[in-house]
Structures are given as structure tokens and as C-alpha cells.
Design a protein around this motif. Structure first.
Motif: not given
Length: 414
Positions: A21-24, A150-151, A193-196
Motif C-alpha cells: 500500500q505504501a508503494w502504491l 488500488l494502483s 525501492i532501495v530501502l524497503w
């Protein structure tokens, strides 16, 4: 899950999947930044060049993207998608910073805008196929419809918010300010992308021993052998070919012919956008057991909505616009998730590129033909032809027993 796409970690239920959800949300933030920069870019082009040159500048990125897109798909199937996404987002940041620095030191030029447009097109050709493989790596097939819905909803909200703010921001801060703001959104994406962002499902990779061009050809050969996947690609490629011209060209022509004014066009397009968000959200709460079948039936209804746009009544055109948006949001979420779940995982990048390329290449033709028909025939005729063609096109997948049997309610074999 199949043995081909090995599970790395067990994801939580989609409704409680905070990482996804955070990524979207982060993706939607990037879409807002893109909308802001796109408006500033187009506005700047119009201010410093003739309308013809401005149109060339804005569209310049589509040619290199089309040329390189299939190569980008081949790399997406043989490389780490996250690394490709970080690399080409970083290159976008370089382009945006270069534009901002130039505009702070000197007035923007046509050469600058052309270079930026081409550079973004090349980045898109590699970023988009890689990003297209991520849903399959993040969620289980049964959750793909919810992910897609959702996206799309958040993406539309981000684009709408960016578009609404873009005009004010370019007036206040110019192209440099808009480029700087979009840079920040890309930096947020890269950091996330790098951290999570970590895949939960490992997809098989195409052989790196095979040349990239041979890999591209192998994608077409695979599509020729897989009947159900080929039908999905054809249907998805044709998804916008009927409705795109009807909305982009047909609605302004209707408003002009009946003296409704530009405001009416804005209202109709808002109905399309609002309906699309509601249609996508409906998939989050409810979806048919056979997703593809439900989507193709919805698109038959969309064909009727396109025909309705040809009637000279604001109420009928408004209703048709809303139906088009509702069915588009519903069907797009279902079909994109079905494609992601059922396509061979080591061909996802290449097949997604073929799909995108087909839409990019055929849309200008569809637009031109609609305009030609509208110029020589009564205005309701092109709406009827395009809407009827949409209905007939949907008969093809609905007659396919493999397509009718597809369901994401149980694990899908690749």
C-alpha cells in the motif's frame, strides 16, 4: 504458487499489506509529479515555438520509446527489476536536474525540450517493462485484482491532483520549479525501492546467454504458441483504440457541433475519470470469479456507452461518459491482473512491451480514422462504428474456452 515463481516470504493479506500500500502511494506521488512536469513542459513548448513544433517536441519521446521498448522488455525478463527501476529513475533525475539548471541560467530552448523528451522516452522504454513485472513479485495471484484496482485508483488521483496544480506551479515557478518538484518525487521513489521494496516471489529469469535481439524474437514466438495469452494481448492492445478517439476527438466535436462549449467537454471527461475510479474501486471490494470473462462483458457494455456519445443530448452523452469510465476502470483492473498472473513469468517484460507497443502504434491510426469519418459522415456514425467494433472485438475472447475458464481465485499455473 508454481515452482517457477518461488516464494521468498509469506505476504500478509492484501488489506493489511502496508508495504504494498505504501508503494502504491509512492507511485501515485510520482504520477502527480509527472503530471505537474508534463503540463509545464507542454506550456513551455507552446510559449517558445509554433504549434506544429510544440506538438513535435511534446511527442518526440514516443518514437525512441517505441523503437527501444521491446529491448527494454527483454532486459526486464533477464535482469533484476528493482535495479532497472532505480537506474532509469536515477537517469530521469539527471535529466530533470539538467533541465532545471539550464532554465535557471538561460531561457529554455526547443533543443533543450527535444533532448529532454527523447531522454524521457528512452528511460520509459526500460523502466515501464521492469515496473510491469513488480506486481507478480509483490503479491499472490489471488491479490492481483485488488493490487491493480488500488494502483489505478491512486494513480488517477495522483495524476488529477498534479494536473490541477500544474498550471499554477508553472505560472509561479516556471519549468525549472516544476522539474525540481518532479525530481523530488523520483528521489522518493528511488529511496523507497532501495530501502524497503523487496520482492516476495522470485520469478524465473530468461537466459543471459541469449542475445537481447534473439530474446525479443523469442517473445513473439512464445506469443504465437500461447493462444490464451495471445488473445489477452490482442484484447488489451485494443482496449483503448475505440474509446480513446471517441473521448479525445469525439467529445470536443460533439460539444462544438451543439454549442455546448469547452466546459461541457471538461464535465464529460470528469465523468469518465470519476467512473473509472469507481469501477476500479469496485474490484477491491468485489470481483467476478472468472475475472477475464467479467471484464470482457463489461467492455461490451462500454461499446454501448461509446455509441451513446453519438447522440445529441447532454444527458445521454454524460451518461455514456460515466458508463465508459465505470467499465474501463473495472475491466482494466481485472484484465491487467489476469495478464500479470497468467502470462509466463519469464516473458512478462517482453509480453508487456509487445502489448504497450501495439497500443502506441495503433492509436494514431485509430485517431486519424475517427477524425476522417467524422469529417465525411454524420457525427453519430463514427461513434456507432467504434462502439460496435468494441462489442464485436469482445466476442473473440468470450468465445475462447481457455479465457472463460481463467480464474485467479485459486493459484495460477504459469
Amino acid at each position: 504458487m508454481t515452482s517457477e515463481a518461488r516464494m521468498l516470504r509469506t505476504p500478509p493479506p492484501f488489506r493489511r499489506d502496508l508495504l504494498v500500500q505504501a508503494w502504491l502511494v509512492v507511485k501515485a506521488l510520482s504520477d502527480a509529479g509527472d503530471a505537474i512536469f508534463t503540463i509545464a513542459f507542454a506550456w513551455t513548448a507552446v510559449q517558445i515555438a509554433s504549434p506544429a513544433v510544440a506538438g513535435l517536441v511534446v511527442a518526440a519521446g514516443t518514437v525512441p520509446r517505441a523503437i527501444v521498448l521491446l529491448v527494454g522488455g527483454a532486459y526486464a525478463d533477464r535482469s533484476d527489476a528493482r535495479r532497472l527501476m532505480v537506474l532509469f529513475n536515477a537517469l530521469r533525475v539527471v535529466v530533470l536536474i539538467s533541465v532545471a539548471v539550464w532554465c535557471l541560467a538561460a531561457p529554455p530552448t526547443v533543443a533543450l525540450l527535444l533532448t529532454a523528451s527523447v531522454a524521457f522516452g528512452l528511460c520509459d522504454a526500460f523502466f515501464e517493462p521492469a515496473a510491469g513485472t513488480m506486481p507478480r513479485q509483490l503479491v499472490a495471484p489471488t491479490d492481483l485484482p485488488g493490487y491493480s484496482a488500488l494502483s489505478q485508483t491512486l494513480s488517477r488521483l495522483g495524476t488529477m491532483a498534479g494536473a490541477a496544480a500544474g498550471g499554477f506551479l508553472v505560472a509561479a515557478f516556471g519549468l525549472a520549479g516544476s522539474a525540481g518538484l518532479n525530481t523530488l518525487t523520483y528521489v522518493v521513489v528511488i529511496v523507497f525501492i532501495v530501502l524497503w521494496l523487496r520482492p516476495r516471489f522470485a520469478l524465473p529469469r530468461a537466459s543471459v546467454k541469449q542475445s537481447v535481439l534473439r530474446g525479443v524474437a523469442d517473445g513473439f514466438r512464445h506469443l504465437g504458441k500461447e493462444h490464451a495469452t495471445r488473445t489477452l494481448v490482442i484484447a488489451l492492445s485494443g482496449l483503448n483504440l475505440a474509446v480513446g478517439p471517441a473521448i479525445s476527438i469525439g467529445l470536443p466535436l460533439q460539444a462544438t457541433a451543439h454549442g455546448w462549449g469547452a466546459g461541457a467537454v471538461g464535465v464529460f471527461e470528469a465523468l469518465v475519470g470519476g467512473g473509472a475510479m469507481l469501477g476500479a474501486l469496485a474490484v477491491v471490494r468485489w470481483r467476478p470469479r472468472h475475472e477475464a470473462t467479467g471484464a470482457f462483458i463489461a467492455l461490451m457494455v462500454q461499446g454501448a456507452g461509446i455509441v451513446a456519445l453519438g447522440f445529441g443530448s447532454q444527458i445521454v452523452v454524460g451518461a455514456g461518459s460515466f458508463v465508459i469510465g465505470l467499465t474501463a476502470g473495472f475491466a482494466s483492473a481485472l484484465l491487467s491482473s489476469t495478464f500479470a498472473a497468467t502470462a509466463a513469468p519469464d516473458y512478462l517484460g517482453r509480453l508487456g512491451s509487445i502489448l504497450r507497443l501495439g497500443d502506441d502504434c495503433l492509436m494514431p491510426v485509430a485517431m486519424a480514422v475517427f477524425g476522417l469519418l467524422a469529417g465525411i459522415l454524420p457525427l453519430f456514425v463514427p461513434f456507432a462504428i467504434y462502439g460496435g467494433a468494441m462489442v464485436l472485438l469482445m466476442v473473440l475472447p468470450l468465445r475462447n474456452p481457455q479465457i472463460r475458464a481463467l480464474t485467479l481465485s485459486t493459484p495460477v499455473e504459469a
